[in-house]
Design an enzyme around this catalytic site. Structure first.
Site, short mmCIF file in Angstrom:
data_model
loop_
_atom_site.label_atom_id
_atom_site.label_comp_id
_atom_site.label_asym_id
_atom_site.label_seq_id
_atom_site.Cartn_x
_atom_site.Cartn_y
_atom_site.Cartn_z
N LYS A 173 61.37 61.95 46.98
CA LYS A 173 61.28 62.77 47.05
C LYS A 173 60.93 64.56 46.26
O LYS A 173 60.77 64.06 45.71
CB LYS A 173 62.94 62.94 47.28
CG LYS A 173 63.61 64.11 47.98
CD LYS A 173 65.24 64.57 47.33
CE LYS A 173 67.06 65.49 47.71
NZ LYS A 173 68.37 64.79 48.01
N SER A 220 70.82 66.00 51.23
CA SER A 220 69.63 67.02 51.22
C SER A 220 68.51 66.41 51.41
O SER A 220 67.04 66.62 51.06
CB SER A 220 69.28 67.27 49.76
OG SER A 220 69.26 66.38 48.97
N SER A 223 73.50 62.31 49.66
CA SER A 223 71.73 62.70 50.12
C SER A 223 70.98 61.29 49.81
O SER A 223 70.09 61.89 51.28
CB SER A 223 71.85 63.86 49.23
OG SER A 223 72.04 64.76 49.13
#
Lengths: 492, 485
Positions: A85, A160, A184
């Site tokens: 990420k 996310s 997330s």
């Protein structure tokens, strides 16, 4: 091996094939890059893809495999392309956090968990798209544009860590690291039909993870199998001198995991996380199937009452926004990152930089955080939320005194349509209701992919007591092998 | 005017003398090129986390104990949020809710202004003691009209000592600061150099009619770079407030900046609308647990403090109070004195040498005695040489100067400069004999009763030895000759 076959492998299966020289790491990297070239325009899973570096590293990994003496023990993910990420630092590469503020920020060092992944032989193929600074549930709050669901171009992949889930779900990576503050990792894994683990808070060093909410942030894997979760968990965990909140955790025994049986296990379902009025029908149906299957495997399942969980979403948003407002103060246009031009004075520089550099959702959280920390509201908001968080912890302690695991849906719905999550921010916050309790308590939780009644993937969530990853992943493995799960998502 | 009294409380910031910073391993060294000592932690880069330097906690606990504070068993850090370009994280890591020390006191002593000799005593209460990280420095370039930022000071460990509003005059404040400074230097926790900013005192001051128990509105005074400035600023600010209050005016709560050149203060910012720091518990740092064992361990490391030393010098070593006061005013002086007295076995002699010759040397070199490089053994060695008659008093002084200036070893330096006194009678006899032969008149006059000629002959003999004879032995040899016939 066929390219399409390669792309269906789990990370550990690929590592094994590379070890046995059935396939080279370079072939795996090329397959992934080729797939990414095809899908990325529509999918937008990545913020950066390392087209030059990844094959280069793969060739070195391959050379090592060719030249190693018989019987050499290779690190567990040797040659496996993975994604991380874009809020995890990798030295020399951009770390944007999905924000205009850090659009051109080059990482001066590497995050501990990423360093550990690389030491385990993994090759970082790219950095994945995300909701700005981790704030969002759909990956639509990215300065670089939304990521699209790998199975349905009209839907979001969740967030996310939506880019990480989309990358693994589409065959653009064999596994990915996301970060989970309020869900997330688990929620996008559920939406994309993948496995997602939020490890016990502190087991994974936060050094090099760009902070959103320090007391809840934890990096965790999104994968195609429970064994992959365990392998990556074992790799990235460990106490780190660079993070004083990090702790040493026992590794998960993969062999013991395979022998896990739910027989005689007591599994509780908090009724606050499983209710008709809060959840879509298809989710309730999927849960019922999971309950029946676990019961028929010998688990004892009962509904439990955890009234404090009704406040979990409010408590989560108060505490995480308070911490976020402080953690994001450093983006002020003075030293690095975006700086507004044509400013009158210092105050103007701050105001313009932060007004222009942050997106809407981030600004909303900063405002919320400032509100709850203001001297006027500190006692009735922040302190109250802190006390409620203690009660959430106690409620879990009590629940785990009688139960081995807790079960709930991961999300009250399947992946929503594009744009839906942005319409009503409060409704989007409420959709976190199943994932935020584990975040507040710091306990581990896994999202296991199941099929909803409409055929679209969704997730069930298991929670365990602190450091209960062995139990958690054992149950996940059992469900994966013996219950109605989803066909493995390795290719859209 | 005399109907008012001044009420002062202090916030003293002390830079701790640890090798590395409070939350990272960067050196705390003063000076160096701008931004030479920074890393991702102290520069507040994304993803970096603080890691607590245990040495800072040890120093803080030691200081808390020396200030008679209650040590907090579970101390925590909090974030103080505000924007300023010298603050790279956008918050300072400080302690609001559970500071490391609370409720202490310092007993101060200062001369009575009325008679100038008797000492007044007062107990100043310490409200709290907490740890925090320092910010960077802004450097304004007025010619280019730009501001540069040096982040090297970011993360230098600070202790903030907050007193109760117990002071009623600048004499009390200065006495407290001087005593605090000496104590912290004795503890070895800080250099306390006001010029370098390692000791900074902010003065909170209000005035009120005598007899009133509630406090008036206070102002906070910053930028006080010396004790003199502190005293001046208090006098100025008290007079300014008196003037306003006398005309029924109201003192606004504000922060003021002392201008050393103009000897005036100017408003910096209004407190009434600016003190929203949004404090909350620092989530990146676990609570600091301090056990009874830890407290005892630190207590054992506390060296004898100046006030105790002073008493011991007077009562046990029989030094005059004046000497004891001077010798305990600076840690290096006390260290030198104790080592010297130990080596030569004569505390009074050691004190005389330090109070006399050594102070003169320090004075000539513009050194206040706070910090000097003299090896503590040097003076004792010199006094021993003198006591054994191996060097003259003049040579002893020369050796001390050389030891101070060049760090020379007295014994080696005496050798090098050929300062040894001749104490060997066999060496001296031919010299004396020659002097007597060369001065037959003086000798015969002596023998016929002009006894003062002995002094002349002794002088001649000493001159022959170029002043290097041990005077008492030389005199003995001369006496032998004078009496022999």
């Amino acid at each position: 091996m066929e390219r399409e076959t390669i792309l269906h492998l789990s990370a550990l299966e690929l590592a094994k094939a590379i070890r046995k020289q059935e396939i080279t790491s370079e072939q795996a990297v090329e397959a992934v890059l080729e797939k990414t070239d095809k899908t990325e325009t529509d999918l937008h899973a990545y913020v950066s893809v390392f087209r030059e570096d990844a094959p280069e590293i793969a060739r070195k990994r391959d050379a090592f495999v060719r030249e190693m003496p018989e019987g050499t023990e290779l690190p567990p993910l040797w040659g496996v392309p993975v994604a991380i990420k874009d809020n995890l630092l990798l030295q020399g590469k951009k770390t944007t956090c999905g924000s205009k503020m850090l659009e051109n920020y080059i990482s001066p060092y590497t995050a501990t968990c990423v360093e550990k992944l690389e030491k385990a032989g993994a090759i970082v193929i790219g950095k994945t798209n995300m909701d700005e600074f981790g704030m969002g549930v759909s990956t639509e709050n990215s300065f670089f544009g939304p990521t699209i669901h790998p199975l349905d171009p009209t839907r979001v992949p969740g967030g996310s860590s939506g880019g990480s889930a989309a990358a693994v779900g589409s065959g653009s990576a064999f596994a990915a690291l996301g970060t989970d503050t309020g869900g997330s990792v688990r929620q996008p894994a559920a939406y994309c039909g993948l496995f997602g683990l939020r490890p016990t808070y502190g087991t994974v060093s936060r050094h090099g993870l760009v902070a959103f909410s320090s007391s809840m942030d934890v990096a965790g894997p999104i994968t195609r199998s429970s064994l992959d979760l365990a392998a990556i968990y074992n790799i990235v965990t460990g106490a780190d001198d660079k993070d004083m909140t990090s702790v040493c955790a026992p590794s998960v025994d993969l062999l013991a995991m395979k022998q896990y049986s739910p027989k005689g296990k007591r599994i509780g379902i908090p009724k606050q996380l499983f209710s008709e009025e809060k959840m879509d029908q298809e989710i309730l149906k999927a849960m019922k199937i999971a309950i029946e299957e676990l019961e028929s495997s010998g688990a004892r399942i009962d509904l439990i009452d955890m009234p404090i969980l009704d406040y979990a979403v409010a408590v989560y948003y108060i505490l995480s926004s308070a911490e976020a407002s402080s953690n994001l103060s450093r983006y002020d246009g003075i030293r690095y990152g975006y700086r507004a031009s044509d400013v009158k004075d210092l105050a103007d520089l701050y105001t313009k930089t932060r007004s222009e550099g942050f997106g809407l959702e981030v600004k909303r959280r900063i405002l919320l955080g400032n509100y709850v920390l203001s001297s006027e509201h500190f006692e009735d908001c922040y302190r109250k939320a802190e006390k409620a968080r203690d009660q959430v912890r106690s409620a879990f302690d009590e629940a785990f005194s009688e139960h081995d695991l807790l079960l709930s849906p991961t999300s009250p719905m399947v992946a929503p349509k594009l744009g839906e999550s942005l319409k009503d921010p409060l409704a989007a916050y409420v959709s976190d209701l199943c994932t935020v309790p584990a975040s507040l308590a710091g306990i581990p939780a896994v999202s296991i992919p199941v099929q909803s009644s409409t055929g679209f993937p969704c997730g069930i969530q298991l929670m365990a007591r602190k450091f209960g990853e062995q139990e958690l992943l054992g149950a996940s493995y059992f469900h994966e092998k013996h219950c109605t799960s989803l066909e493995r998502r390795g290719d859209a | 005017m005399r109907d008012f009294e001044t009420v002062v409380g202090l916030e003293v910031h002390v830079e701790l003398k640890t090798e590395s910073k409070i939350f990272c391993s960067c050196p705390t060294a003063f000076g160096g090129a701008p931004n030479a000592h920074i890393c991702e932690v102290c520069a507040g880069l994304p993803g970096a986390l603080p890691r607590l330097n245990r040495k800072v906690v040890d120093h803080a606990v030691m200081t808390a104990l020396a200030l008679n504070c209650e040590v907090t068993r579970e101390s925590r850090f909090d974030r103080k949020n505000y924007f300023y370009p010298d603050l790279p994280k956008g918050y300072q890591i400080s302690q609001l809710y559970a500071p490391i020390g609370r409720d202490g006191y310092v007993d101060i002593e200062y001369p009575d202004k009325k008679d100038g000799t008797s000492m007044l005593k007062k107990r100043i209460r310490i409200h709290e003691l907490h740890m925090e990280d320092d910010a960077g420095k802004l450097v304004h370039d007025p010619i280019k009209n730009i501001t540069k930022i040096d982040f090297s000071r970011c993360g230098v460990p600070l202790l903030e000592i907050v007193t109760e509003p117990d002071f009623r005059s600048e004499e009390e404040v200065v006495a407290f600061l001087e005593q605090l400074r000496i104590m912290l230097r004795f503890l070895g926790v800080s250099d306390c150099k006001m010029q370098e900013g390692s000791l900074r005192a902010d003065v909170n001051l209000s005035v009120r009619p005598i007899g009133q128990t509630s406090l008036g509105n206070r102002t906070e005074m910053k930028n006080l770079a010396s004790f003199r400035a502190v005293a001046k600023a208090i006098g100025y600010e008290a007079a300014r407030q008196w003037a306003v209050v006398s005309e029924s005016g109201r003192i606004p709560r504000e922060t003021r900046r002392w201008d050393e050149e103009k000897e005036m203060s100017f408003p910096m910012r209004k407190k009434e609308d600016a003190s929203e720091y949004k404090y909350f518990p620092e989530p990146d740092l676990p609570a600091i647990r301090i056990t009874d064992e830890k407290i005892e361990e630190v207590r054992k490391q506390i060296p004898e403090l100046p006030s105790d030393k002073r008493r011991r010098y007077i009562e046990q070593l029989r030094l005059p109070a004046y000497d004891a006061g001077i010798l305990t005013s600076q840690k290096p002086l006390a260290v030198l004195f104790e080592r010297t007295a130990e080596l030569c076995g004569d505390p009074k002699e050691a004190s005389n040498w330090i109070m006399g010759e050594f102070m003169k040397i320090l004075n000539d070199h513009g050194n206040s005695g706070e910090d000097f490089d003299l090896r503590p053994d040097s003076l004792g060695e010199i006094i021993l040489l003198l006591q054994k008659g191996r060097i003259s008093r003049a040579s002893a002084k020369a050796l001390l100067l050389s030891a101070y200036e060049d760090g020379s070893i007295p014994e080696k330096e005496a050798e090098k400069r050929d300062l040894w006194l001749i104490g060997d009678k066999e060496v001296l006899r031919p010299i004396v004999k020659k002097v007597l032969e060369d001065n037959p008149k003086a000798l015969s006059e002596y023998r016929s009763g002009k006894l003062k000629n002995k002094q002349f002959l002794l002088g001649q003999a000493m001159r022959e030895t170029k002043g290097k004879a041990d005077p008492s032995i030389l005199e003995g040899v001369l006496q032998e000759y004078l009496e022999s016939e």
